[in-house]
Design an enzyme around this catalytic site. Structure first.
Site, short mmCIF file in Angstrom:
data_model
loop_
_atom_site.label_atom_id
_atom_site.label_comp_id
_atom_site.label_asym_id
_atom_site.label_seq_id
_atom_site.Cartn_x
_atom_site.Cartn_y
_atom_site.Cartn_z
N GLY A 10 0.81 -1.21 0.00
CA GLY A 10 0.00 0.00 0.00
C GLY A 10 0.84 1.26 0.00
O GLY A 10 2.07 1.21 0.13
N ASP A 12 0.94 3.72 2.27
CA ASP A 12 1.50 4.12 3.55
C ASP A 12 2.85 3.45 3.82
O ASP A 12 3.81 4.11 4.21
CB ASP A 12 0.53 3.79 4.69
CG ASP A 12 -0.75 4.62 4.62
OD1 ASP A 12 -0.66 5.79 4.23
OD2 ASP A 12 -1.82 4.08 4.96
N CYS A 101 -3.34 -10.09 14.39
CA CYS A 101 -2.30 -10.08 13.36
C CYS A 101 -1.14 -9.17 13.78
O CYS A 101 0.03 -9.53 13.65
CB CYS A 101 -2.87 -9.63 12.02
SG CYS A 101 -1.71 -9.77 10.64
N CYS A 199 -8.98 -9.47 5.79
CA CYS A 199 -8.20 -9.82 4.60
C CYS A 199 -8.45 -11.25 4.14
O CYS A 199 -8.38 -11.53 2.94
CB CYS A 199 -6.71 -9.58 4.87
SG CYS A 199 -5.97 -10.68 6.10
#
EC number: 2.8.1.13
Length: 378
Positions: A10, A12, A101, A199
């Protein structure tokens, strides 16, 4: 410093890695393969850790001129995140897989391997700050851009982990600035949509996904007074606060909608009632961890004022908390909510703040309301 940049694919994480390189660190990029389904594809903004994400991460590292690797953490992810998600729902709780996670994969398994390989820190694109107290100990704080702040999902980090965390986006005033910087740097992910939802359930059908992994049995739907209202196909498919999908066939006496108040997998019952009964005024938390050095009240058991947040993008609520030890020796974080909080479910994570500082977190074991007594429902 030798820095391992966690590259999600991504914008970021790409900009965070670029800033680490620009700061003069020796940076290596790594993408985590969390699924063994090589054909997994991204659907718009749904999903992450896909083939496209891996390719985007590689392109970003190539543009930055840093080495790129893919590490296979799929077994750890399947056990510590996916199976935990299934187990929690099977027990009638509502888990947050992103918290697990971060706790088990991105800042436990990843950091453990990074340190073993001689890296000094792990760099990510999270919006959060690590500051130092007067003794030099690390503290976790909210990011400058509270709208994008991700300190909630990092609330599981411990002092030892914070010592090796790097968040280059901490002071960035907006996501728009990050995208503009990515475009200026020639990063192809500049306009890539943010990912959302779970996800490993990219189509968003959590109930259907769970139905393939949990034995669902028909049972009763009853109201908060114990009156039978209808049947369900599996209690584990419901969540506290849910309104749609109850299929009761007849409205409440006042004509207003009913909401799920409690899930009882052992009795295979779903308790429903009016919206007003969703408000709880006390939370009890287990699986507690502290983000940095705990405040003194943690050890003395004294009450302390704080703010509590139970969702990644939820509003923090004023609270008074204290530690309590049960008869069997288990430590509980007891949080009283003078103004109440709506629709809180066991299994969710509550993160405790003082000002911008994250004190720590706990998994909600029970959420109680003085407006009704669940023990009256047989």
């Amino acid at each position: 410093m030798k820095v391992l940049a966690a590259m999600s694919g991504g914008v970021d994480s790409a900009v965070a890695a670029a800033r680490a390189v620009e700061a003069g660190h020796d940076v290596v990029g790594v993408h985590l393969a969390l699924s063994r389904m090589p054909g997994t594809l991204r659907t718009g903004s749904r999903g992450c850790c896909t083939v496209e994400d891996s390719n985007d991460a590689w392109r970003a590292c190539d543009k930055l001129g840093i080495p790129f690797y893919v590490w296979d953490f799929s077994d750890r992810f399947a056990e510590d995140v996916v199976q935990d998600f299934v187990d929690e729902y099977e027990a009638g709780r509502t888990p947050n897989p992103c918290m697990r996670c971060n706790e088990k994969i991105k800042f436990a398994a990843l950091l453990e391997k990074a340190l073993a390989l001689g890296f000094d820190a792990v760099c990510t694109g999270h919006y959060a700050k690590v500051l130092r107290d007067e003794d030099g100990a690390p503290e976790l704080h909210r990011a400058a851009d509270w709208a994008k702040d991700q300190s909630y999902v990092l609330g599981v980090l411990t002092r030892e982990q914070l010592e090796h965390c790097m968040f280059p986006l901490a002071e960035t005033p907006s996501k728009a600035e990050v995208r503009a910087e990515a475009e200026a740097r020639g990063l192809t992910v500049a306009n890539k949509p943010d990912s959302y939802d779970i996800c490993f359930i990219p189509d968003g059908d959590t109930r259907g996904w769970l139905a393939e992994r949990i034995e669902m049995k028909p049972g009763e739907i009853v109201d908060h007074e114990g009156n039978a209202l209808g049947q369900h196909e599996g209690a584990q498919a419901f969540t506290v606060g849910q309104r749609k999908g109850l299929r009761l066939g007849r409205p409440a006496a006042d004509g207003k909608p009913r909401f799920v108040l409690e899930i009882r997998p052992k009795d295979n019952k779903v308790i429903v009632g009016p919206e007003a009964l969703l408000a709880v005024d006390q939370l009890r938390g287990i699986r507690i961890s502290w983000a940095g050095v705990p405040i003194a009240e943690v050890f003395t058991g004294e009450k302390f004022d704080c703010m509590v947040q139970v969702r990644a993008h939820g509003d923090p609520v004023q609270a008074v908390a204290h530690m309590e030890r049960t008869e069997d020796g288990q430590d509980n974080l007891v949080v009283n909510l003078p103004e109440g909080m709506r629709g809180v479910a066991p299994g969710q994570t509550m993160v405790v703040y003082q000002g911008s500082r994250v004190l720590g977190q706990a998994t909600i074991d029970s959420a109680r309301s003085s407006a009704w007594d669940p023990t009256q429902v047989g």
